[in-house]
Enzyme design. Sequence first.
Site, PDB file in Angstrom:
ATOM      1  N   LYS A 176       0.806  -1.220   0.000  1.00  0.00           N
ATOM      2  CA  LYS A 176       0.000   0.000   0.000  1.00  0.00           C
ATOM      3  C   LYS A 176       0.840   1.272   0.000  1.00  0.00           C
ATOM      4  O   LYS A 176       0.541   2.214  -0.726  1.00  0.00           O
ATOM      5  CB  LYS A 176      -0.927   0.002   1.223  1.00  0.00           C
ATOM      6  CG  LYS A 176      -1.821   1.234   1.303  1.00  0.00           C
ATOM      7  CD  LYS A 176      -2.695   1.198   2.526  1.00  0.00           C
ATOM      8  CE  LYS A 176      -3.547   2.463   2.619  1.00  0.00           C
ATOM      9  NZ  LYS A 176      -4.396   2.465   3.828  1.00  0.00           N
ATOM     10  N   HIS A 249     -15.905  -8.076   8.716  1.00  0.00           N
ATOM     11  CA  HIS A 249     -15.443  -8.110   7.336  1.00  0.00           C
ATOM     12  C   HIS A 249     -14.114  -8.856   7.253  1.00  0.00           C
ATOM     13  O   HIS A 249     -13.467  -9.130   8.284  1.00  0.00           O
ATOM     14  CB  HIS A 249     -15.270  -6.694   6.781  1.00  0.00           C
ATOM     15  CG  HIS A 249     -16.523  -5.888   6.774  1.00  0.00           C
ATOM     16  ND1 HIS A 249     -17.633  -6.269   6.063  1.00  0.00           N
ATOM     17  CD2 HIS A 249     -16.853  -4.734   7.407  1.00  0.00           C
ATOM     18  CE1 HIS A 249     -18.597  -5.378   6.244  1.00  0.00           C
ATOM     19  NE2 HIS A 249     -18.151  -4.438   7.061  1.00  0.00           N
ATOM     20  N   ARG A 254      -7.171  -8.461   9.733  1.00  0.00           N
ATOM     21  CA  ARG A 254      -5.929  -7.702   9.911  1.00  0.00           C
ATOM     22  C   ARG A 254      -5.939  -6.977  11.258  1.00  0.00           C
ATOM     23  O   ARG A 254      -4.950  -6.997  11.990  1.00  0.00           O
ATOM     24  CB  ARG A 254      -5.775  -6.702   8.761  1.00  0.00           C
ATOM     25  CG  ARG A 254      -4.599  -5.738   8.874  1.00  0.00           C
ATOM     26  CD  ARG A 254      -4.516  -4.894   7.608  1.00  0.00           C
ATOM     27  NE  ARG A 254      -3.592  -3.777   7.713  1.00  0.00           N
ATOM     28  CZ  ARG A 254      -2.287  -3.855   7.482  1.00  0.00           C
ATOM     29  NH1 ARG A 254      -1.745  -5.004   7.163  1.00  0.00           N
ATOM     30  NH2 ARG A 254      -1.522  -2.778   7.565  1.00  0.00           N
ATOM     31  N   HIS A 285       2.896   0.036   8.171  1.00  0.00           N
ATOM     32  CA  HIS A 285       2.448   1.396   8.400  1.00  0.00           C
ATOM     33  C   HIS A 285       3.611   2.360   8.238  1.00  0.00           C
ATOM     34  O   HIS A 285       4.769   2.008   8.474  1.00  0.00           O
ATOM     35  CB  HIS A 285       1.856   1.536   9.802  1.00  0.00           C
ATOM     36  CG  HIS A 285       0.504   0.910   9.943  1.00  0.00           C
ATOM     37  ND1 HIS A 285      -0.080   0.647  11.162  1.00  0.00           N
ATOM     38  CD2 HIS A 285      -0.395   0.497   9.010  1.00  0.00           C
ATOM     39  CE1 HIS A 285      -1.269   0.095  10.979  1.00  0.00           C
ATOM     40  NE2 HIS A 285      -1.480  -0.008   9.681  1.00  0.00           N
ATOM     41  N   TYR A 294      -4.381   0.486  18.210  1.00  0.00           N
ATOM     42  CA  TYR A 294      -4.605  -0.885  18.648  1.00  0.00           C
ATOM     43  C   TYR A 294      -4.407  -1.028  20.156  1.00  0.00           C
ATOM     44  O   TYR A 294      -4.884  -1.992  20.756  1.00  0.00           O
ATOM     45  CB  TYR A 294      -3.674  -1.836  17.904  1.00  0.00           C
ATOM     46  CG  TYR A 294      -4.003  -1.936  16.431  1.00  0.00           C
ATOM     47  CD1 TYR A 294      -5.263  -2.336  16.007  1.00  0.00           C
ATOM     48  CD2 TYR A 294      -3.065  -1.614  15.453  1.00  0.00           C
ATOM     49  CE1 TYR A 294      -5.584  -2.410  14.665  1.00  0.00           C
ATOM     50  CE2 TYR A 294      -3.375  -1.695  14.103  1.00  0.00           C
ATOM     51  CZ  TYR A 294      -4.636  -2.089  13.713  1.00  0.00           C
ATOM     52  OH  TYR A 294      -4.944  -2.158  12.385  1.00  0.00           O
TER      53      TYR A 294
END
Length: 329
Positions: A176, A249, A254, A285, A294
């Site tokens: 990403k 989902h 993840r 990230h 988190y």
Amino acid sequence: MKPFYYSQYGPLFEDYLTLKKSLGYKCSNVWYSFRKFDRYIIKTKYTSIGLTKELCEEWRLQNPNEAGKSWYNRIQVIRSFSAYLQQLNYESFLPILPKIKSTYTPYIYTKKEITLLFNQCDNLCTQTTCYNSIVLIIPCLFRLLYGTGVRLGEALSLLCSDINVSEKYILLRNSKNGKDRIVPLSDSLTQACEDYLECRNRLPLRKKTDLFFVHPNGENCTNRQVYGWFRKILYKAGIPHQGKHQGPHIHHLRHTFSVHSLAAMAEVDLDLNYSLPILSVYLGHQSVASTDRYVRLTAEIYPSIMAKVNKALPLLYPDIFKQTSYETK
């Protein structure tokens, strides 16, 4: 499919996209925003080159039922394009980016639910011999998503040459944030990859491909096909689907990996100063700020663990539980 632009900005859109791609950016959301903006220019009968303040302010209005993130991205694309016009010596206004607060809270699977999902994955079957079915892919794919926290698109882009079962890691290319990264595999996940690879080598591949996850005939596996089977697996596992924006989902695997990993590191008294950077790099990230949410989720689900951490390290992250804006992928 390559879009066709009708306004006077068409050639400039094309030049801008070419420039972005040459710098390594992925432009799927950019050309989509350009297509909408192109229609908007035609509708308003605006003929000048260079964006006026009035034009940008009207474009900046949030559409009915438009999600905050979509709204922000739409404005950001045109703001960047307007800056590009300024570099070309066109007088152009920079629209102000909207301030949005995310109220998104990902669904975190319990360990019992993860077990139920895997059991249903292992029991999938098709009614007939089907060469475009992905039931052989699902058990390994879902274990990979949960066991490594990789994104679905990253997993489906893996090549056989990216899987190193002897040294127990996978190589993610051009993820990403435009970076390659190595993700280690656990012993059990390595075994799952080996089992699938052995099965894959026996498939009657009619199309030569090096993709790791493929149909029996060699065709690519798509996100839509995986989502279709995921809903069936949820139903069979007795896990209710709460709606489009509530979950659960696939991408929440993840988030679940991240929370469970952080909880596991906290259980062995690993300092958050160490565990957060480790998890951040592992997830791909760009900064720890994208990962520290988190801690809040872990504190909500495992309060006893985080209480132990806070007792050992008081006031280490005093404001972290108030964070409302964070990366969602």
